[in-house]
Design a protein around this motif. Structure first.
Motif, PDB file in Angstrom:
ATOM      1  N   MET A 198      12.252   3.185  84.057  1.00 33.78           N
ATOM      2  CA  MET A 198      11.363   4.102  84.770  1.00 33.78           C
ATOM      3  C   MET A 198      11.841   5.548  84.672  1.00 33.78           C
ATOM      4  O   MET A 198      11.058   6.447  84.327  1.00 33.78           O
ATOM      5  CB  MET A 198      11.216   3.672  86.230  1.00 33.78           C
ATOM      6  CG  MET A 198      10.167   4.472  87.019  1.00 33.78           C
ATOM      7  SD  MET A 198      10.561   6.185  87.410  1.00 33.78           S
ATOM      8  CE  MET A 198      11.889   5.973  88.590  1.00 33.78           C
ATOM      9  N   ALA A 213       6.796   9.984  89.824  1.00 36.93           N
ATOM     10  CA  ALA A 213       7.934   9.079  89.647  1.00 36.93           C
ATOM     11  C   ALA A 213       7.666   7.744  90.332  1.00 36.93           C
ATOM     12  O   ALA A 213       7.931   6.675  89.767  1.00 36.93           O
ATOM     13  CB  ALA A 213       9.210   9.723  90.200  1.00 36.93           C
ATOM     14  N   MET A 214       7.128   7.785  91.545  1.00 37.18           N
ATOM     15  CA  MET A 214       6.785   6.548  92.247  1.00 37.18           C
ATOM     16  C   MET A 214       5.677   5.798  91.516  1.00 37.18           C
ATOM     17  O   MET A 214       5.699   4.563  91.414  1.00 37.18           O
ATOM     18  CB  MET A 214       6.346   6.861  93.681  1.00 37.18           C
ATOM     19  CG  MET A 214       5.869   5.630  94.464  1.00 37.18           C
ATOM     20  SD  MET A 214       7.126   4.347  94.623  1.00 37.18           S
ATOM     21  CE  MET A 214       8.202   5.106  95.836  1.00 37.18           C
ATOM     22  N   ALA A 270       7.099   4.058  88.591  1.00 33.43           N
ATOM     23  CA  ALA A 270       7.880   2.912  89.051  1.00 33.43           C
ATOM     24  C   ALA A 270       6.971   1.703  89.267  1.00 33.43           C
ATOM     25  O   ALA A 270       7.291   0.580  88.867  1.00 33.43           O
ATOM     26  CB  ALA A 270       8.624   3.251  90.342  1.00 33.43           C
ATOM     27  N   TYR A 298      14.467   9.001  92.334  1.00 31.92           N
ATOM     28  CA  TYR A 298      14.300   9.853  91.156  1.00 31.92           C
ATOM     29  C   TYR A 298      14.162  11.320  91.562  1.00 31.92           C
ATOM     30  O   TYR A 298      14.763  12.204  90.960  1.00 31.92           O
ATOM     31  CB  TYR A 298      13.084   9.414  90.355  1.00 31.92           C
ATOM     32  CG  TYR A 298      12.909  10.171  89.058  1.00 31.92           C
ATOM     33  CD1 TYR A 298      13.414   9.672  87.867  1.00 31.92           C
ATOM     34  CD2 TYR A 298      12.239  11.394  89.013  1.00 31.92           C
ATOM     35  CE1 TYR A 298      13.276  10.366  86.669  1.00 31.92           C
ATOM     36  CE2 TYR A 298      12.094  12.094  87.832  1.00 31.92           C
ATOM     37  CZ  TYR A 298      12.608  11.584  86.665  1.00 31.92           C
ATOM     38  OH  TYR A 298      12.475  12.279  85.486  1.00 31.92           O
ATOM     39  N   GLY A 347      11.940   4.799  92.370  1.00 32.45           N
ATOM     40  CA  GLY A 347      10.934   5.858  92.362  1.00 32.45           C
ATOM     41  C   GLY A 347      11.226   6.935  93.393  1.00 32.45           C
ATOM     42  O   GLY A 347      11.032   8.124  93.144  1.00 32.45           O
ATOM     43  N   ASN A 384       9.601   8.483  82.840  1.00 27.92           N
ATOM     44  CA  ASN A 384       9.111   9.639  83.581  1.00 27.92           C
ATOM     45  C   ASN A 384       9.714  10.937  83.053  1.00 27.92           C
ATOM     46  O   ASN A 384       9.016  11.941  82.905  1.00 27.92           O
ATOM     47  CB  ASN A 384       9.423   9.486  85.069  1.00 27.92           C
ATOM     48  CG  ASN A 384       8.618  10.445  85.920  1.00 27.92           C
ATOM     49  OD1 ASN A 384       7.392  10.451  85.877  1.00 27.92           O
ATOM     50  ND2 ASN A 384       9.299  11.290  86.670  1.00 27.92           N
TER      51      ASN A 384
END
Length: 486
Positions: free
Chosen positions: A377, A137-138, A141, A326, A323, A381
């Motif tokens: 984002m 997730a990061m 982002a 999330y 991120g 994801n």
């Protein structure tokens, strides 16, 4: 599986820096050329309709070749596909800088677009095949940040270069950045290959190139040629027929060029639909705000970039936070907040006037970009979370392919609406007794910009109920995916 698939210890930040620089470079190239068109037209002593093909050819090639990333990544590995695309992009940038006439520049820009079409989905595939799941997730982002910051920084940077240097520097600046990106990818991204295609789907390649190029060309030139012209209708019919042939081929062949079976994953399809809807809405800001500032308020290209820059900087600051959030609150909450913010910012930009202060535009662009950060984002994801690792290359190819197609569709539709609504408003003002042609032209254009922003608001709102169905995956769901992948 390849023996070299045994991956070494993953170094998150070196890999992400390599991906960020490479992605930022190719997206930047698509946004810096816009304000240089009048200069290039004068330099090559050609028409605006001809020199515009430096943009059209780039976008056409970018959208056409995105679907083959899945095959090429499996055939050569995504690391070397990414590396090769960056090398090709850098060399094409040099060729653009030494172009001797408008036709050579168009050819080299089209070549540059071809490699750009490989870079973006390849970099996305690397994230989902190399980065550990808990940090994806990061990673997305940061990847999204590169794609969203470049169009905002591009006009400012291009304006400064054109003001202080020659137009060739729009392309020469890519050389050192490209070399750095190539070195980073070679050094930081591990080699891996999950599977190797048994044979090449030549028919699939032919039909996808013919369908993509025909449909993108029709969308890009519909306003200029006329939507009812024989050329545009022929392109749509031929492109549609080739698209049907491509889909049939990919669903029936043993080794598809682009594995369309990823649409069987409902979570992926739902989030891809949300992304496509919002992509259409997003292009309104990319297209309309610079047009309004430069055409109505007579703001220079560089100052236009500076006006749009605060919103991008805010998005840069918030994206890593998104991120982080999330993993704890999931995509539904983020999108349920982000879509209303995006819609609100777009709605408020539908109330522009001739003398609207720049602070008003800056503020609502910030609100709009906060919404974008909280939507794009998480949607990207969430779309990939249930896709098996060996299909992520195909899924990212499909995602970027559809974004290109619907981005072109958005520009085509908004441009047509802008022209038709301007003509209608001008006629209404003339009938009302206004005889000042300059005032009529400026007011009619401003009112048409507001109309298009209002339509973009409605389009964004359509995605809201869909986002409510995107739940946060449980740990058991992710473990099930990992078992399937193993």
């Amino acid at each position: 599986m390849d023996q070299e698939e045994q991956q070494p210890r993953i170094r998150f930040w070196p890999i992400m820096i390599a991906i960020f620089v490479g992605s930022f470079l190719c997206v930047l190239a698509s946004s810096t050329i816009t304000i240089a068109l009048p200069i290039l037209q004068d330099h090559f002593e050609t028409s605006l309709s001809t020199i515009q093909w430096t943009m059209t050819g780039f976008m056409l090639a970018m959208g056409t070749f995105a679907p083959i990333v899945g095959y090429l990544g499996e055939r050569f590995s995504y690391k070397w596909l990414f590396t090769g695309a960056l090398i090709g992009f850098t060399l094409a940038s040099f060729l653009c800088a030494v172009a001797w006439n408008e036709y050579s520049l168009i050819a080299f820009r089209t070549l540059q677009g071809t490699f750009s079409g490989l870079i973006v989905p390849a970099s996305m595939a690397v994230i989902y095949q190399v980065i550990p799941r808990e940090r994806q997730a990061m990673a997305i982002a940061l990847w999204s940040l590169a794609a969203m910051m470049a169009p905002a920084i591009g006009p400012t940077l291009a304006g400064w270069l054109l003001q202080n240097f020659a137009w060739q520097w729009l392309f020469l600046m890519n050389l050192p950045i490209g070399i750095v990106a190539i070195v980073l990818v070679v050094m930081c991204i591990p080699y891996y290959r999950l599977s190797v295609p048994k044979k090449f789907d030549g028919f699939g390649l032919l039909t996808v190139i013919l369908s993509s190029s025909s449909l993108l060309l029709a969308l890009g030139q519909g306003h200029n040629w006329g939507w009812g012209s024989a050329g545009i209708i022929s392109l749509f019919v031929f492109g549609g027929a080739m698209l049907i042939a491509f889909i049939w081929r990919e669903l029936t062949t043993e080794t598809p060029l682009l594995n369309l079976r990823v649409f069987a994953y409902g979570r992926h399809t739902l989030n891809l639909l949300i992304t496509v809807i919002l992509t259409v809405s997003l292009y309104s800001g990319t297209l309309l705000t610079p047009l309004f500032l430069q055409r109505i308020q007579q703001v220079s290209a560089m100052d236009t970039g500076l006006i749009m820059l605060p919103a991008s900087l805010v998005m840069a600051l918030i994206m890593p936070v998104i991120g982080k959030l999330y993993g704890s609150i999931g995509p539904r909450v983020l999108m349920a907040i982000g879509i209303p913010l995006l819609a609100l910012g777009t709605l408020m930009l539908s109330w522009l006037s001739l003398d609207v202060p720049h602070s008003y535009i800056v503020w609502w662009m910030i609100v709009r970009n906060l919404g974008i950060a909280m939507v794009m984002m998480p949607a990207s994801n969430a779309a990939m979370e249930r896709i098996p690792r060996h299909l992520t290359g195909h899924a990212s190819s499909i995602s970027n392919w559809l974004r290109n197609v619907f981005g072109s569709f958005a520009i085509a539709i908004f441009t047509t609406l802008l022209a038709s609504r301007s003509a209608q408003h001008a006629q209404e003002m003339a009938m009302a007794g206004d005889t000042n042609q300059q005032h009529i032209g400026m007011m009619a254009f401003t009112m048409s910009v507001n109309d298009v922003y209002l339509i973009a608001t409605a389009i964004a709102a359509v995605a809201f109920p869909l986002a409510l169905f995107v739940r946060k995956l449980k740990v058991t769901d992710l473990r099930e995916k990992d078992k399937l992948a193993a």
